[in-house]
Design an enzyme around this catalytic site. Structure first.
Site: not given
Length: 342
Positions: A75, A77-78, A138, A172, A294, A296
């Site tokens: 998550g 990017t969100w 990360h 993912s 992709r 979500g």
């Protein structure tokens, strides 16, 4: 804001010290790269290692820096979009037709710390407050620069950690890796075996998650621990929780004006996938921008993993987290769908 420069392929790296280091490190086949290396107990693709070493040695945090930390494909990017919209809601109201999120990707607005060159640290400017930068990474807690995590630090830096159910995370990650490595895709079974052994970017994922979980219990004013599933289920509650943690709570007039709904809307999967820049172009490492969007959704693992695979991951996760007070999902008997293909 200066955008990070593309990371060169390993064969083009002219840093002899890095080449020497890589030759001395344990190496395995990677899920999102052809090779992955173990450094300080965790696994990384080669293009990230130089940046990690650089930031450990040279990065200096500012008073109110915000660090978004995630295992890849959890998550990121969100939450980059949400953090940017939240922190900059006064300068860039979400209903503004010229909002930066409508012309730039979340990764352009909130760069990865390990993909920046040291000369670019000071040029990051993604907040109206000069003492605040929003940066993503990360890496595990112990890999962050000590100036950020040290107990003696007097800075007001905040760490927002987001993770998700390991089954969805793996699925993912698998799809993302094969989107990047079209010429040499990895099989689902091989990727799953690596993941279960802890050989994933920034992994073992369980060790990374536990590190931030324990720190959030020890220093809740410093680390906010968030779950992707809760973000999906309770977006209003979690956005308010995030704002309170950062010290920028919503005022009653903002609540009444619908600002919370507007931020959730502009950062939604549906909205971001309609933005041209998120559908075209490439990321700094050569990935297609579209590969970061992709599905979500929660529970997509049921369309990819066999019952045995899901059970194995659940058992590993339960064992790793036993006694910690942490649970990422309710352990249940999964359905038995057909496994997905590369």
């Amino acid at each position: 804001m200066m955008e990070p420069r593309p990371a060169p392929p390993l064969q083009d790296v002219d840093n002899q010290e890095l080449k020497k280091l890589l030759s001395s490190l344990p190496k395995e086949r990677g899920i999102i790269s052809s090779d992955t290396y173990q450094y300080q107990g965790f696994w990384y693709p080669p293009h990230a290692l130089q940046g990690i070493i650089n930031c450990q040695e040279e990065f200096q945090p500012r008073e109110n820096d915000i660090f978004l930390v995630t295992p890849p494909k959890s998550g990121t990017t969100w939450l980059k979009a949400i953090l940017y919209a939240l922190v900059n809601r006064e300068a860039h109201p979400p209903q503004d037709p010229h909002h930066p999120l409508l012309s730039k990707t979340p990764h352009q607005l909130v760069p990865f710390l390990e993909l920046l060159h040291p000369s670019e640290y000071v040029s990051v400017c993604n907040s109206s407050d000069s003492s605040t930068r929003i940066l993503a990474t990360h890496v595990p807690l112990g890999t962050l620069p000590k100036a950020i995590t040290g107990d003696s630090s007097s800075l007001n830096c905040k760490i927002v950690y987001l993770c998700r159910d390991t089954k969805d995370n793996f699925v993912s990650l698998f799809h993302f890796g094969n989107d990047r490595m079209k010429t040499s895709p990895i099989s689902l079974e091989d990727a799953f075996d690596l993941y279960c052994k802890g050989i994933s970017p920034g992994g073992p994922i369980w060790d990374q998650i536990l590190g931030y979980w324990k720190e959030s219990q020890k220093n809740p004013h410093k680390v906010l621990f968030m779950r992707y599933e809760e973000m999906k289920d309770e977006p209003y509650l979690q956005l308010r929780r995030l704002a309170n943690f950062l010290g920028i709570p919503f005022f009653p007039e903002e609540e009444n004006s619908g600002l919370v709904d507007q931020i959730i809307s502009i950062c939604s999967f549906e909205s971001m996938t309609k933005v041209d820049v998120n559908k075209t172009g490439t990321f700094v490492d050569g990935s297609n921008n579209s590969s970061f969007f992709r599905k979500g959704v929660v529970g997509d693992w049921k369309n990819c993993l066999t019952a045995d695979m899901a059970s194995r991951l659940d058992q590993i996760t339960e064992e790793k987290f036993r006694g910690s007070g942490l649970s990422l999902s309710n352990i249940s008997s999964p359905c038995s769908p057909s496994p997905c293909k590369p």
